[in-house]
Write an enzyme that holds these catalytic residues in place. Structure first.
Site, PDB file in Angstrom:
ATOM      1  N   GLU A 114      44.545  32.011  33.256  1.00 19.54           N
ATOM      2  CA  GLU A 114      45.048  32.366  31.552  1.00 19.54           C
ATOM      3  C   GLU A 114      45.965  31.431  30.981  1.00 19.54           C
ATOM      4  O   GLU A 114      46.499  31.491  30.333  1.00 19.54           O
ATOM      5  CB  GLU A 114      45.571  33.692  32.706  1.00 19.54           C
ATOM      6  CG  GLU A 114      44.893  34.745  32.806  1.00 19.54           C
ATOM      7  CD  GLU A 114      44.142  35.471  31.598  1.00 19.54           C
ATOM      8  OE1 GLU A 114      43.856  35.039  30.326  1.00 19.54           O
ATOM      9  OE2 GLU A 114      43.119  36.335  31.589  1.00 19.54           O
TER      10      GLU A 114
ATOM     11  N   GLU B 166      38.858  31.586  56.123  1.00 22.51           N
ATOM     12  CA  GLU B 166      40.403  31.635  55.639  1.00 22.51           C
ATOM     13  C   GLU B 166      40.638  31.631  57.178  1.00 22.51           C
ATOM     14  O   GLU B 166      41.812  31.183  57.168  1.00 22.51           O
ATOM     15  CB  GLU B 166      40.721  33.049  55.516  1.00 22.51           C
ATOM     16  CG  GLU B 166      40.236  34.807  56.609  1.00 22.51           C
ATOM     17  CD  GLU B 166      41.057  35.749  56.386  1.00 22.51           C
ATOM     18  OE1 GLU B 166      42.304  35.919  57.129  1.00 22.51           O
ATOM     19  OE2 GLU B 166      40.748  36.563  55.568  1.00 22.51           O
TER      20      GLU B 166
END
Length: 294
Positions: free
Chosen positions: A82, A113
């Site tokens: 963004e 992960e």
């Protein structure tokens, strides 16, 4: 151990979640969500320290790098992508990495992960250096991928910070600055995409927005470095010029085009009644701050 994490505890208020009607579920979620902003408020002093470090990185032409797994990684990427349309940054200035690579944004990559070395590989791929700031995000505060990334960032002299949703989080040991937003038990036990994810999003909003203000990407409360990548943003750019200068829409549109769609330059041109080249020079001297250029 997971049972020691408050984000993994069962919520006493929702033991009968499966018996609630739809409205009761929604009301329960809304009630719990109201606690998130208050939890974030308690960490504002720590968030402020992170913002100061990020601004310093930007001033030294360094970058802000988010690392995380699952929801935490996705939120980092969301905040990063963004920044170019909102603040006119290039796509390298703020970046997000997720365990398992971009394919993990839409589909879980099993085991990614749990591998510390994957984060080191990701950070090496962009030439991480001492000018950069790395922020590790993990609701549990114990994700190996994030720990590995913070370890590597420290080894090259980068600034490091962590965002977690448990107190005394494991990742806090590996970051120079820590934000620990204690969101507590979720309505759905262990589903940290809920309150914990909301808290992380709020903190990331604060860090990126306050940091961009700190390097001149905002004039008053207007996003004057907005990139006009679609018709909506072209119109918004013209409206920003109107709001910043008080001129008519037509005059704003004229200066917008004269300034080659550079909103900052158009504002300076209008308010100082100068040409495009002079406006650019004033902005350069002011290091991009419109208020200083004026």
């Amino acid at each position: 151990m997971l049972e020691n994490l408050s984000t993994e505890h069962r919520n006493e208020k929702t033991m009968n979640l499966d018996e609630m009607n739809i409205k009761e579920v929604l009301q329960s979620m809304n009630e719990e969500d109201r606690t998130v902003a208050l939890a974030v408020e308690k960490e504002i002093e720590h968030i402020e320290k992170v913002v100061r470090v990020v601004i310093q990185s930007f001033e030294e032409e360094g970058r802000l790098i988010y690392i995380g797994a699952g929801t935490s990684g996705r939120l980092g990427i969301l905040d990063a992508v963004e920044c170019p349309p909102t603040f006119g940054t290039d796509d390298k200035m703020v970046q997000g990495f997720i365990a398992g690579g971009l394919k993990a944004f839409t589909k879980a990559v099993e085991g990614a992960e749990d591998r510390e070395e994957l984060a080191e590989e990701d950070l090496k791929s962009i030439g991480l250096n001492e000018k950069d700031t790395v922020i590790g995000i993990a609701a549990s505060g114990r994700t190996p991928y994030v720990i590995g990334g913070l370890k590597y960032a420290n080894s090259v002299g980068a600034s490091t910070a962590s965002i977690s949703c448990n107190k005394n989080a494991e990742i806090s040991k590996y970051a120079k600055l820590n934000v620990e937003v204690e969101t507590g038990a979720e309505i759905l036990t262990g589903s940290t995409r809920l309150k914990a994810g909301t808290a992380q999003k709020l903190v990331l909003n604060m860090i990126s927005t306050a940091s961009m203000i700190g390097v001149g990407k905002v004039y008053k409360n207007l996003m004057v470095d907005v990139q006009s990548t679609n018709e909506k943003l072209v119109e918004r750019s013209k409206r920003i010029i109107v709001e910043a200068t008080g001129v008519s829409y037509e005059v704003a549109a004229e200066h917008y085009e004269k300034a080659e769609r550079n909103v900052k330059a158009a504002i300076v041109m209008v308010l100082l009644q100068c040409e495009y080249g002079e406006a650019l020079e004033k902005l350069k001297v002011a290091k991009g701050f419109v208020k200083k250029a004026l």
